[in-house]
Design an enzyme around this catalytic site. Sequence first.
Site, PDB file in Angstrom:
ATOM      1  N   LYS A  30       0.206   5.338   8.310  1.00  0.00           N
ATOM      2  CA  LYS A  30       0.825   5.546   6.993  1.00  0.00           C
ATOM      3  C   LYS A  30      -0.243   5.592   5.902  1.00  0.00           C
ATOM      4  O   LYS A  30      -0.283   6.505   5.068  1.00  0.00           O
ATOM      5  CB  LYS A  30       1.810   4.416   6.699  1.00  0.00           C
ATOM      6  CG  LYS A  30       2.446   4.474   5.314  1.00  0.00           C
ATOM      7  CD  LYS A  30       2.921   3.092   4.838  1.00  0.00           C
ATOM      8  CE  LYS A  30       1.741   2.205   4.515  1.00  0.00           C
ATOM      9  NZ  LYS A  30       2.094   0.987   3.756  1.00  0.00           N
TER      10      LYS A  30
ATOM     11  N   LYS B 275      -7.520   1.478  -2.825  1.00  0.00           N
ATOM     12  CA  LYS B 275      -7.124   1.048  -1.477  1.00  0.00           C
ATOM     13  C   LYS B 275      -7.300   2.194  -0.474  1.00  0.00           C
ATOM     14  O   LYS B 275      -7.662   1.961   0.688  1.00  0.00           O
ATOM     15  CB  LYS B 275      -5.674   0.562  -1.493  1.00  0.00           C
ATOM     16  CG  LYS B 275      -5.138   0.110  -0.129  1.00  0.00           C
ATOM     17  CD  LYS B 275      -5.898  -1.090   0.422  1.00  0.00           C
ATOM     18  CE  LYS B 275      -5.401  -1.501   1.807  1.00  0.00           C
ATOM     19  NZ  LYS B 275      -4.091  -2.156   1.789  1.00  0.00           N
TER      20      LYS B 275
ATOM     21  N   THR C 282       0.861  -1.180   0.000  1.00  0.00           N
ATOM     22  CA  THR C 282       0.000   0.000   0.000  1.00  0.00           C
ATOM     23  C   THR C 282       0.900   1.232   0.000  1.00  0.00           C
ATOM     24  O   THR C 282       1.632   1.474   0.957  1.00  0.00           O
ATOM     25  CB  THR C 282      -0.919   0.015   1.229  1.00  0.00           C
ATOM     26  OG1 THR C 282      -1.767  -1.134   1.175  1.00  0.00           O
ATOM     27  CG2 THR C 282      -1.781   1.273   1.248  1.00  0.00           C
TER      28      THR C 282
END
Length: 291
Positions: free
Chosen positions: A239, A171, A96
């Site tokens: 993150k 995502k 990701t």
Amino acid sequence: MKVSFIGLGVMGYPMAAHLVKEGFEVCVFNRTTEKAKLWADENDGHYSETVAECVKDADVVAVCVGNDDDVREMTTSVSGAIASMKPGAILVDHTTTSALLAEELGAACDKVGLRFMDAPVSGGQAGAENGVLTIMCGGEQETFTALQPVFNAYGKSSVLMGTIGQGQRAKMVNQVCIAGVLTGLSEGLLLAQKSGLDIPSLVDCLKNGAAGSWQMENRAKTMAESKYDFGFAIDWMIKDLGFCLDEASRQGIRLPLTEQTIDRYQALATQGENRSDTSVLFKAVRQDAKS
């Protein structure tokens, strides 16, 4: 088809193992070589001590590491995969990352005659171990089609969302939705506990209705028991939500709930909860309710 897999964390380790089970010839690389040796012993596969050696004969190179800088180290650096992959091979990034990095990798691959697909995954450690991940893809249809046998080894669903970068943006939406569900679930659980409701009975009552969700079915009971050790650490969610806020800024919008959630996770991290999984958000909601 020969597949190289770079990164043997809680996701990559079982994902690479599923490839072997499906009959692929697999070579792995991990920065901690002992872990790569262990994987090779357990899965009748191969490992290499350098990225270059690992990827040189591969038809597909999959990467699943930590963050943008880790991906660059494994791909575009002097010792990274792109410099050693054979022409026509496909680089797949399951990490990701930012959408900008995906576009950067696509351009780097195009320069040297490689194909690229950004393909972040959802489903967590359990999804990786059970081979039922959801894979969100960005790239060319022809590349996506060629990758289906690989994706089917560890995925329940793979969807081409558009051009390179769109997999990562999908995502981001996934992570924003998880943050919202966990916030609502946390507040609901807090009210349930204060009201004297039996949590297991409540979950069984609600899980198949309009309030039902993966988070409710898999995390509500453990959240109520203050158990937060289920794989996906809040360090990684911080993150990921950072990428979401960066992308939102580029699109000229704000995501207030996401901003609140990342603030809560950052506060939890300073309290030593940085390796707890994302359901520890319940602890922050409970703390805020007392203030």
